[in-house]
Motif scaffolding. Sequence first.
Motif, short mmCIF file in Angstrom:
data_model
loop_
_atom_site.label_atom_id
_atom_site.label_comp_id
_atom_site.label_asym_id
_atom_site.label_seq_id
_atom_site.Cartn_x
_atom_site.Cartn_y
_atom_site.Cartn_z
N SER A 285 0.82 -1.20 0.00
CA SER A 285 0.00 0.00 0.00
C SER A 285 0.86 1.26 0.00
O SER A 285 2.07 1.21 0.22
N HIS A 286 0.19 2.34 -0.25
CA HIS A 286 0.77 3.68 -0.23
C HIS A 286 2.05 3.76 -1.05
O HIS A 286 2.10 3.27 -2.17
N GLY A 287 3.10 4.36 -0.52
CA GLY A 287 4.34 4.59 -1.25
C GLY A 287 5.11 3.33 -1.59
O GLY A 287 6.03 3.36 -2.41
N ALA A 288 4.75 2.20 -0.99
CA ALA A 288 5.45 0.94 -1.29
C ALA A 288 4.96 0.31 -2.59
O ALA A 288 5.56 -0.64 -3.08
N ILE A 289 3.90 0.85 -3.18
CA ILE A 289 3.36 0.30 -4.42
C ILE A 289 4.28 0.69 -5.58
O ILE A 289 4.55 1.87 -5.79
N THR A 290 4.72 -0.33 -6.32
CA THR A 290 5.48 -0.09 -7.55
C THR A 290 5.01 -1.09 -8.60
O THR A 290 4.71 -2.25 -8.29
N ALA A 291 4.98 -0.65 -9.83
CA ALA A 291 4.61 -1.54 -10.93
C ALA A 291 5.67 -2.62 -11.12
O ALA A 291 5.36 -3.75 -11.48
N GLY A 292 6.93 -2.28 -10.85
CA GLY A 292 8.01 -3.24 -11.02
C GLY A 292 7.86 -4.47 -10.13
O GLY A 292 8.29 -5.57 -10.51
N ALA A 293 7.24 -4.31 -8.98
CA ALA A 293 7.04 -5.45 -8.07
C ALA A 293 6.18 -6.53 -8.70
O ALA A 293 6.31 -7.71 -8.36
#
Length: 131
Positions: free
Chosen positions: A118-126
């Motif tokens: 969630s929040h700032g930990a969301i990345t498309a690369g993940a």
Amino acid sequence: MGFLNKLFNGGDEHPKEERTPLPWQQLRTLEQLDAIVEDSKSRPVAIFKHSTTCGISRMVIRQFESQYDIDPTQMDLYYLDLKAYRDVSDEVGYRFQVIHQSPQLLVIKNGTAVYADSHGAITAGALKTYL
């Protein structure tokens, strides 16, 4: 005049690259969750839970969209407006055993949430980890 153009045009002398729109599928019904569980048995499914009234959520989804580069044949991508479809959002948490947050990104494989952030930990690369 070059200075004024830079000032009023944001300094960009090169046109911005056109991006292909993301292959979002709207998640609006509880029945779609049954289909997501089934579809996740053949390829991963990502669900982006977004609050349309939250500035942080808006910032995160823009960043996510600018990073996303997964071929549509490799992963299904769902968008859930959790304000408009609260019952669906609640069921996502219950069915996939994740605590509700907003914004939130989940990956479903074989009917189970294998990733949630969630929040700032969301990345498309993940997401590439789950292809």
